[in-house]
Design an enzyme around this catalytic site. Structure first.
Site, PDB file in Angstrom:
ATOM      1  N   GLU A 149     -12.011  10.373   3.728  1.00 39.50           N
ATOM      2  CA  GLU A 149     -11.744  10.643   5.140  1.00 39.50           C
ATOM      3  C   GLU A 149     -12.675  11.723   5.691  1.00 39.50           C
ATOM      4  O   GLU A 149     -12.890  11.821   6.886  1.00 39.50           O
ATOM      5  CB  GLU A 149     -10.274  11.085   5.332  1.00 39.50           C
ATOM      6  CG  GLU A 149      -9.497  10.110   6.181  1.00 39.50           C
ATOM      7  CD  GLU A 149      -8.039  10.500   6.413  1.00 39.50           C
ATOM      8  OE1 GLU A 149      -7.578  11.550   5.920  1.00 39.50           O
ATOM      9  OE2 GLU A 149      -7.346   9.740   7.101  1.00 39.50           O
ATOM     10  N   HIS A 160     -10.655  -2.335 -19.015  1.00 36.00           N
ATOM     11  CA  HIS A 160     -10.320  -3.738 -19.288  1.00 36.00           C
ATOM     12  C   HIS A 160     -10.183  -4.550 -18.000  1.00 36.00           C
ATOM     13  O   HIS A 160      -9.712  -5.682 -18.032  1.00 36.00           O
ATOM     14  CB  HIS A 160      -9.019  -3.801 -20.105  1.00 36.00           C
ATOM     15  CG  HIS A 160      -9.138  -3.073 -21.406  1.00 36.00           C
ATOM     16  ND1 HIS A 160      -9.460  -3.695 -22.584  1.00 36.00           N
ATOM     17  CD2 HIS A 160      -9.036  -1.752 -21.698  1.00 36.00           C
ATOM     18  CE1 HIS A 160      -9.535  -2.797 -23.549  1.00 36.00           C
ATOM     19  NE2 HIS A 160      -9.279  -1.600 -23.033  1.00 36.00           N
ATOM     20  N   LYS A 219      -5.056   2.436  15.100  1.00 34.25           N
ATOM     21  CA  LYS A 219      -3.785   2.807  15.741  1.00 34.25           C
ATOM     22  C   LYS A 219      -3.724   2.267  17.158  1.00 34.25           C
ATOM     23  O   LYS A 219      -2.715   1.705  17.583  1.00 34.25           O
ATOM     24  CB  LYS A 219      -3.608   4.336  15.758  1.00 34.25           C
ATOM     25  CG  LYS A 219      -3.307   4.921  14.398  1.00 34.25           C
ATOM     26  CD  LYS A 219      -2.971   6.394  14.517  1.00 34.25           C
ATOM     27  CE  LYS A 219      -2.889   7.032  13.142  1.00 34.25           C
ATOM     28  NZ  LYS A 219      -2.895   8.486  13.196  1.00 34.25           N
TER      29      LYS A 219
HETATM   30  O1  PA5 Z   1      -6.038  14.150   6.589  1.00 31.37           O
HETATM   31  C1  PA5 Z   1      -5.385  13.800   7.556  1.00 31.37           C
HETATM   32  O2  PA5 Z   1      -5.289  14.502   8.588  1.00 31.37           O
HETATM   33  C2  PA5 Z   1      -4.610  12.502   7.547  1.00 31.37           C
HETATM   34  O3  PA5 Z   1      -4.798  11.790   6.384  1.00 31.37           O
HETATM   35  C3  PA5 Z   1      -3.124  12.766   7.741  1.00 31.37           C
HETATM   36  O4  PA5 Z   1      -2.665  13.565   6.676  1.00 31.37           O
HETATM   37  C4  PA5 Z   1      -2.317  11.478   7.802  1.00 31.37           C
HETATM   38  O5  PA5 Z   1      -2.838  10.605   8.759  1.00 31.37           O
HETATM   39  C5  PA5 Z   1      -0.853  11.788   8.145  1.00 31.37           C
HETATM   40  O6  PA5 Z   1      -0.812  12.453   9.370  1.00 31.37           O
HETATM   41  P1  PA5 Z   1       0.458  13.275   9.810  1.00 31.37           P
HETATM   42  O7  PA5 Z   1       0.667  14.382   8.836  1.00 31.37           O
HETATM   43  O8  PA5 Z   1       0.126  13.778  11.176  1.00 31.37           O
HETATM   44  O9  PA5 Z   1       1.628  12.323   9.818  1.00 31.37           O
END
Ligand code: PA5
Length: 428
Positions: free
Chosen positions: A284, A305, A419
């Site tokens: 990310e 494997h 989203k």
């Molecule tokens: O790193 C990030 O910001 C994301 O992966 C969030 O942790 C994830 O989308 C969950 O978001 P939230 O904590 O707002 O529900």
């Protein structure tokens, strides 16, 4: 201390390339230190280690202890950075088959009606002695609006309200941002216990805040030692970041040479969850503007494997990072059998960890010979202190490496795209 061995990858780049990479890594680390890079308002994951909040650690521990004493089941309800860190630490440090303390379950990390239905029916099943299960829940969402988490939270919380009535508010803890988001409104209305996620820490960098610390503490893991392990790694790298920068230089050059994947794996099954956590942290953070190595994960020797063939002889565009533990928590020697029909007598009396190490060494040799650069990131032992170190090591590594790509490590603009499309389809 976290050790880095890049010998298995050095042969894939020239001395000059490595030195250029190293210079760039040093510049990127300076940006992190000075807070002069993009997304510099999100460096709170360093601040909390520089100025530890011992009172908060104590509070979390006391609260977790009271939950641990009463709960049969503790549900961690969150997704992405709001559950991966806790899952990784619990998997790494809670001994398999140890039934002491509450059973830790996860929810809100998928959108499966089947999963939620089965979970509810499991919660409703009485214990062996016929009594009802005592269920506690920690909902975790920085934004307080994430759909997967919100759906699971509404479902489980409705059942809990039916089951426990007024008492539910003592059983639910919500971890969210200081203000905003519907979760804060729910907390205000229902009076749930709240932990705050500081504004300057993003989801995937939040494991050493109450996001990870509270569930991990409920699981019976010593969070003071974990946290101070991270503090120790912070201090080590402020003065001696050499190994981390070598690793960053190497990975950056692999990326520049057109490598597309980093397979992050371990021969210790306890670290599978941690590989998943690094996958999110790196993926990310670096996967933007057409850049980044895809962080795949592997659990060895199991996956030798399955995807071992691909790694050995598939398209030559991947590097590998192996997380290695020197001394196991416990070990077993192979027993003698009444005959040698299984032809294993040559291993009788040998430590299974040592046999596993030979599998690791053999795999490294074969992968390097097959054209896969291998980096080893090592810990002496798997314990809370070392896990704390490894967590911070990867947080810092991610920030440095992603700055080398000239990308902001701390946002995730692309995640919004699905989203928007999904909410349109759902008619929101
Ligand atoms: O790193 C990030 O910001 C994301 O992966 C969030 O942790 C994830 O989308 C969950 O978001 P939230 O904590 O707002 O529900």
């Amino acid at each position: 201390m976290v050790t880095v061995d890049i010998d298995g990858a050095r042969g894939f780049i020239t001395e000059d390339e490595f030195n250029q990479g190293k210079k760039r890594a040093e510049g990127a680390f300076e940006k992190v230190k000075k807070g002069s890079g993009p997304g510099n308002e999100w460096l709170g994951w360093r601040r909390i280690l520089d100025q530890p909040n011992d009172a908060e650690l104590d509070r979390i521990e006391q609260h977790a202890l009271s939950v641990r004493e009463d709960a049969d089941i503790f549900i961690v309800c969150g997704i992405g950075g709001s559950y991966q860190g806790a899952k990784a630490i619990i998997e790494a440090l809670k001994k398999p088959f140890d039934s002491r303390g509450p059973e830790i379950l996860f929810a809100g990390h998928n959108m499966s009606g089947n999963y939620l239905k089965q979970l509810l029916s499991y919660l409703k099943q009485p214990k062996e002695d016929g009594s009802e299960k005592s269920v506690y829940l920690n909902v975790i969402s920085k934004s307080g609006t994430t759909l997967e988490t919100a759906i699971a939270f509404r479902t489980i919380r409705s059942w809990m309200h039916e089951q426990y009535g007024e008492e539910t508010k003592n059983r639910i803890t919500a971890t969210t941002g200081p203000t905003g988001g519907v979760l804060n409104q729910i907390i205000d209305e229902e009076g749930y216990h709240k932990y705050e996620i500081p504004d300057d820490i993003g989801g995937r960098f939040s494991v050493l805040t109450p996001v990870g610390l509270f569930p991990v503490s409920v699981a019976g893991i010593d969070i003071q030692t974990l946290f101070y392990g991270a503090v120790a790694e912070y201090k080590t790298n402020e003065s001696d970041p050499e190994s981390l920068l070598n690793y960053a230089a190497l990975r950056f050059k692999m990326h520049k040479k057109g490598y597309a994947l980093d397979v992050i794996g371990s021969f210790e099954p306890e670290l599978s969850g941690f590989c998943g956590w690094t996958q999110q942290l790196l993926g990310e953070s670096e996967g933007k503007e057409g850049k980044g190595l895809f962080p795949a994960t592997a659990s060895y020797s199991t996956d030798l494997h399955s995807i071992g063939q691909m790694i050995q002889q598939g398209q030559r565009n991947m590097m590998e990072t192996l997380l290695v533990i020197d001394k196991p928590f416990s070990d077993l020697t192979l027993v003698a059998a009444h005959n040698d029909v299984d032809q294993l007598d040559y291993l009788t009396g040998r430590s299974i960890h040592e046999i596993n190490k030979s599998a690791l060494e053999g795999t490294c040799q074969a992968h390097i010979e097959g054209g896969v650069p291998v980096v080893r990131v090592g810990l002496d032992k798997l314990n809370a202190q070392q896990m704390g170190r490894l967590i911070y090591f990867y947080e810092l590594f991610t920030a440095v490496y992603v700055y080398m790509l000239e990308v902001n490590p701390f946002n995730q603009p692309g995640v919004e795209n699905y989203k928007k499309a999904m909410y349109r389809l759902l008619g929101k």
